[in-house]
Write an enzyme that holds these catalytic residues in place. Structure first.
Site, PDB file in Angstrom:
ATOM      1  N   ARG A 182      89.678  66.327  54.143  1.00  0.00           N
ATOM      2  CA  ARG A 182      90.664  65.218  54.179  1.00  0.00           C
ATOM      3  C   ARG A 182      92.111  65.710  54.055  1.00  0.00           C
ATOM      4  O   ARG A 182      92.987  64.978  53.608  1.00  0.00           O
ATOM      5  CB  ARG A 182      90.376  64.189  53.086  1.00  0.00           C
ATOM      6  CG  ARG A 182      89.036  63.520  53.235  1.00  0.00           C
ATOM      7  CD  ARG A 182      89.013  62.159  52.589  1.00  0.00           C
ATOM      8  NE  ARG A 182      87.741  61.521  52.845  1.00  0.00           N
ATOM      9  CZ  ARG A 182      86.671  61.667  52.060  1.00  0.00           C
ATOM     10  NH1 ARG A 182      86.746  62.401  50.974  1.00  0.00           N
ATOM     11  NH2 ARG A 182      85.555  61.068  52.366  1.00  0.00           N
TER      12      ARG A 182
ATOM     13  N   LYS B 152     103.419  66.772  64.461  1.00  0.00           N
ATOM     14  CA  LYS B 152     102.469  66.268  65.466  1.00  0.00           C
ATOM     15  C   LYS B 152     101.385  67.324  65.649  1.00  0.00           C
ATOM     16  O   LYS B 152     101.688  68.474  65.986  1.00  0.00           O
ATOM     17  CB  LYS B 152     103.166  66.019  66.804  1.00  0.00           C
ATOM     18  CG  LYS B 152     103.905  64.700  66.866  1.00  0.00           C
ATOM     19  CD  LYS B 152     104.361  64.427  68.285  1.00  0.00           C
ATOM     20  CE  LYS B 152     105.139  63.133  68.367  1.00  0.00           C
ATOM     21  NZ  LYS B 152     105.715  62.911  69.710  1.00  0.00           N
TER      22      LYS B 152
ATOM     23  N   GLU C  37     113.152  73.402  76.495  1.00  0.00           N
ATOM     24  CA  GLU C  37     113.209  72.511  75.323  1.00  0.00           C
ATOM     25  C   GLU C  37     114.518  72.706  74.551  1.00  0.00           C
ATOM     26  O   GLU C  37     115.056  71.762  73.993  1.00  0.00           O
ATOM     27  CB  GLU C  37     112.015  72.765  74.393  1.00  0.00           C
ATOM     28  CG  GLU C  37     110.652  72.470  75.009  1.00  0.00           C
ATOM     29  CD  GLU C  37     110.275  70.981  75.009  1.00  0.00           C
ATOM     30  OE1 GLU C  37     111.089  70.141  74.567  1.00  0.00           O
ATOM     31  OE2 GLU C  37     109.170  70.672  75.475  1.00  0.00           O
TER      32      GLU C  37
ATOM     33  N   LYS D 275     115.859  68.577  65.683  1.00  0.00           N
ATOM     34  CA  LYS D 275     114.522  67.974  65.621  1.00  0.00           C
ATOM     35  C   LYS D 275     114.271  67.422  64.228  1.00  0.00           C
ATOM     36  O   LYS D 275     113.752  66.313  64.069  1.00  0.00           O
ATOM     37  CB  LYS D 275     113.449  68.995  66.019  1.00  0.00           C
ATOM     38  CG  LYS D 275     112.066  68.401  65.871  1.00  0.00           C
ATOM     39  CD  LYS D 275     111.107  68.795  66.919  1.00  0.00           C
ATOM     40  CE  LYS D 275     109.856  67.937  66.820  1.00  0.00           C
ATOM     41  NZ  LYS D 275     108.776  68.391  67.646  1.00  0.00           N
TER      42      LYS D 275
ATOM     43  N   GLU E   3     107.371  58.217  65.376  1.00  0.00           N
ATOM     44  CA  GLU E   3     107.801  57.803  66.720  1.00  0.00           C
ATOM     45  C   GLU E   3     107.702  56.298  66.971  1.00  0.00           C
ATOM     46  O   GLU E   3     107.078  55.843  67.917  1.00  0.00           O
ATOM     47  CB  GLU E   3     107.020  58.579  67.787  1.00  0.00           C
ATOM     48  CG  GLU E   3     107.740  58.555  69.131  1.00  0.00           C
ATOM     49  CD  GLU E   3     107.198  59.577  70.124  1.00  0.00           C
ATOM     50  OE1 GLU E   3     106.937  60.718  69.736  1.00  0.00           O
ATOM     51  OE2 GLU E   3     107.041  59.193  71.291  1.00  0.00           O
TER      52      GLU E   3
ATOM     53  N   ARG F   8     112.442  58.988  67.700  1.00  0.00           N
ATOM     54  CA  ARG F   8     111.740  60.247  68.000  1.00  0.00           C
ATOM     55  C   ARG F   8     111.428  60.353  69.491  1.00  0.00           C
ATOM     56  O   ARG F   8     111.304  61.454  70.029  1.00  0.00           O
ATOM     57  CB  ARG F   8     110.465  60.379  67.152  1.00  0.00           C
ATOM     58  CG  ARG F   8     109.822  61.739  67.308  1.00  0.00           C
ATOM     59  CD  ARG F   8     108.836  62.070  66.225  1.00  0.00           C
ATOM     60  NE  ARG F   8     108.253  63.377  66.480  1.00  0.00           N
ATOM     61  CZ  ARG F   8     107.566  64.092  65.611  1.00  0.00           C
ATOM     62  NH1 ARG F   8     107.363  63.642  64.395  1.00  0.00           N
ATOM     63  NH2 ARG F   8     107.077  65.270  65.945  1.00  0.00           N
TER      64      ARG F   8
ATOM     65  N   ASN G 141     111.587  63.133  73.977  1.00  0.00           N
ATOM     66  CA  ASN G 141     110.822  63.162  75.227  1.00  0.00           C
ATOM     67  C   ASN G 141     111.717  63.084  76.464  1.00  0.00           C
ATOM     68  O   ASN G 141     111.228  62.773  77.554  1.00  0.00           O
ATOM     69  CB  ASN G 141     109.814  62.008  75.242  1.00  0.00           C
ATOM     70  CG  ASN G 141     108.747  62.203  74.191  1.00  0.00           C
ATOM     71  OD1 ASN G 141     108.303  63.317  73.958  1.00  0.00           O
ATOM     72  ND2 ASN G 141     108.356  61.124  73.535  1.00  0.00           N
TER      73      ASN G 141
ATOM     74  N   HIS H 216     110.416  64.188  79.783  1.00  0.00           N
ATOM     75  CA  HIS H 216     108.959  64.360  79.663  1.00  0.00           C
ATOM     76  C   HIS H 216     108.153  63.385  80.514  1.00  0.00           C
ATOM     77  O   HIS H 216     107.006  63.672  80.846  1.00  0.00           O
ATOM     78  CB  HIS H 216     108.517  64.264  78.198  1.00  0.00           C
ATOM     79  CG  HIS H 216     108.810  65.512  77.407  1.00  0.00           C
ATOM     80  ND1 HIS H 216     110.092  65.996  77.229  1.00  0.00           N
ATOM     81  CD2 HIS H 216     107.996  66.394  76.766  1.00  0.00           C
ATOM     82  CE1 HIS H 216     110.035  67.096  76.496  1.00  0.00           C
ATOM     83  NE2 HIS H 216     108.779  67.360  76.213  1.00  0.00           N
TER      84      HIS H 216
ATOM     85  N   HIS I 123     105.390  65.092  82.600  1.00  0.00           N
ATOM     86  CA  HIS I 123     103.944  64.878  82.457  1.00  0.00           C
ATOM     87  C   HIS I 123     103.301  64.551  83.805  1.00  0.00           C
ATOM     88  O   HIS I 123     102.183  64.986  84.087  1.00  0.00           O
ATOM     89  CB  HIS I 123     103.666  63.779  81.422  1.00  0.00           C
ATOM     90  CG  HIS I 123     103.968  64.233  80.014  1.00  0.00           C
ATOM     91  ND1 HIS I 123     104.237  63.373  78.977  1.00  0.00           N
ATOM     92  CD2 HIS I 123     104.053  65.484  79.491  1.00  0.00           C
ATOM     93  CE1 HIS I 123     104.472  64.082  77.879  1.00  0.00           C
ATOM     94  NE2 HIS I 123     104.369  65.345  78.163  1.00  0.00           N
TER      95      HIS I 123
ATOM     96  N   HIS J 286     104.992  73.986  80.823  1.00  0.00           N
ATOM     97  CA  HIS J 286     105.513  72.743  80.244  1.00  0.00           C
ATOM     98  C   HIS J 286     107.057  72.707  80.223  1.00  0.00           C
ATOM     99  O   HIS J 286     107.672  71.741  80.679  1.00  0.00           O
ATOM    100  CB  HIS J 286     104.945  72.548  78.833  1.00  0.00           C
ATOM    101  CG  HIS J 286     105.480  71.329  78.156  1.00  0.00           C
ATOM    102  ND1 HIS J 286     105.149  70.045  78.550  1.00  0.00           N
ATOM    103  CD2 HIS J 286     106.365  71.184  77.140  1.00  0.00           C
ATOM    104  CE1 HIS J 286     105.788  69.178  77.802  1.00  0.00           C
ATOM    105  NE2 HIS J 286     106.539  69.843  76.935  1.00  0.00           N
TER     106      HIS J 286
HETATM  107  N1  GLY Z   1     107.581  67.160  71.013  1.00  0.00           N
HETATM  108  C1  GLY Z   1     108.024  65.861  70.730  1.00  0.00           C
HETATM  109  C2  GLY Z   1     107.896  65.462  69.309  1.00  0.00           C
HETATM  110  O1  GLY Z   1     107.578  66.276  68.470  1.00  0.00           O
HETATM  111  O2  GLY Z   1     108.096  64.312  69.011  1.00  0.00           O
END
Ligand code: GLY
Length: 370
Positions: free
Chosen positions: A122, A144, A186, A228, A238, A242, A246, A249, A253, A267
């Protein structure tokens, strides 16, 4: 030359430590987090020969015992089979709730190991040791974690913040120029989305980054991570801001899906092309000046990056099919595609208010230039 960016999330504050030589000092860096002198490291086949021994020596300097698991390299590792293998191995190694797991590698390893740490017993603590530029400036920070599903990328996962991030900039010396530039997509994105001064700095210092200038690299990683961290602090899960991360992106994508997530398009290359398209769209919609997309493109070109659809080898689907692929994006809310557009370099915003025809025409024009 050590820079520290703090991510002061309530109850889960952590530091991103950035600089050369961190792998050598890993024992001293990680020891304060340990209840016993033993860690489990998960890495992959390309990274292990380059960095695992340095990490092991660094840990041994503080008498920390290390067990390690080496997974296959590549995006296909980020799926249930290798994830299950990783979790079961950690259990076999009797990794306990108070132990620490180390993710040594790029985004694939960071995401997979972070997710394993999120669900094992957990939730146990984990340390990110990102070895690619992309992982250092993006995926290792912000919590993430996850794996891919048959239905799409990153669809299974959890928010689980690391206890520490060690971004050793020496590891960037082992990247191929193409992988370095992919990560740079990035880095440039941060300037474009929220910091015009940083973009200016990149216009001046970008070539030095390419030429392995160590202090320029540390500074580029620090500024990217700081941006960031600031955004993650405002919106960890997000719900709003956040999504600015993107930028580029949604196009990216679709292009990654169209090229089968293969090495036809990495990417960060897709992010760079996507940013150029997002600025072109913003300009066509009268949101920013015509000079902005030109400046974005000029900088990316100067860095030797992919900028146009014509820079992607092989066939691409037509504009309708690409638009369709954009509709599969995770950022679709209530069936509406959300875009990150810009009022200028450094001022991006999220909107669902984009006429479909404008996107279609943009894609048709971009494809026509191939
Ligand atoms: N790579 C985008 C984020 O971490 O929100």
């Amino acid at each position: 030359m050590l820079e520290i960016v703090s991510v002061p999330l309530p109850e889960r504050e952590y530091e991103v430590r950035i600089g050369p030589g961190l792998l050598h000092r890993a024992g001293a860096e990680i020891a304060p987090f340990l209840h016993r002198s033993r860690v489990a490291v998960v890495t992959e086949q390309n990274v292990a020969p380059l960095h695992l021994e340095t990490l092991s020596t660094g840990l041994a300097a503080q008498d920390i015992e290390m067990v390690s698991l080496v997974l296959p390299a590549g995006e296909s590792t980020k799926a249930w089979p290798e994830f299950t293998r990783c979790v079961e191995w950690l259990l076999e190694q009797k990794i306990e709730r108070r132990d620490v797991v180390i993710a040594l590698g790029g985004g694939v390893i960071g995401d997979l190991v972070g997710f394993a740490a999120a669900v094992l017993r957990r939730g146990i603590r984990f340390v990110q040791v990102p070895t690619s530029l992309l992982a250092q400036v993006d995926s290792s920070v912000g919590g993430k974690t996850g794996i891919n599903a048959q239905q799409g990328k990153n669809l299974i996962g959890a928010f689980h913040q690391p206890a520490l991030v060690l971004a050793d900039t020496d590891t960037l010396n082992t990247l191929t120029p193409r992988d370095f530039l992919s990560g740079y997509g990035e880095v440039a994105k941060y300037g474009m989305l929220g910091d015009a001064k940083f973009f200016e700095w990149l216009e001046e210092f970008g070539p030095k980054l390419l030429a392995s200038d160590q202090s320029a690299r540390v500074e580029a990683v620090r500024r990217s991570v700081q941006m960031k961290a600031d955004i993650v602090l405002r919106d960890e899960t997000e719900q709003g801001d956040r999504a600015l991360l993107n930028l580029g992106h949604t196009f990216c994508h679709a292009l990654e899906a169209a090229t089968g997530y293969s090495d036809r398009l990495l990417h960060g290359e897709g992010v760079a092309i996507g940013c150029a398209l997002a600025f072109e769209l913003s300009s066509r919609l009268g949101l920013c000046s015509q000079e902005d997309p030109s400046r974005v493109r000029a900088h990316l070109r100067e860095m030797g990056m992919k900028v146009d659809l014509s820079d992607i080898n092989g066939d691409l689907p037509d504009a309708d099919a690409l638009l369709d692929l954009m509709g599969q994006d995770k950022k679709v809310v209530d069936g509406q595609l959300r875009f990150i557009l810009a009022r200028g370099i450094g001022t991006a915003f999220v909107t669902a208010d984009v006429p479909k025809d404008a996107v279609l025409t943009l894609l048709q024009d971009a494809l026509a230039q191939r």
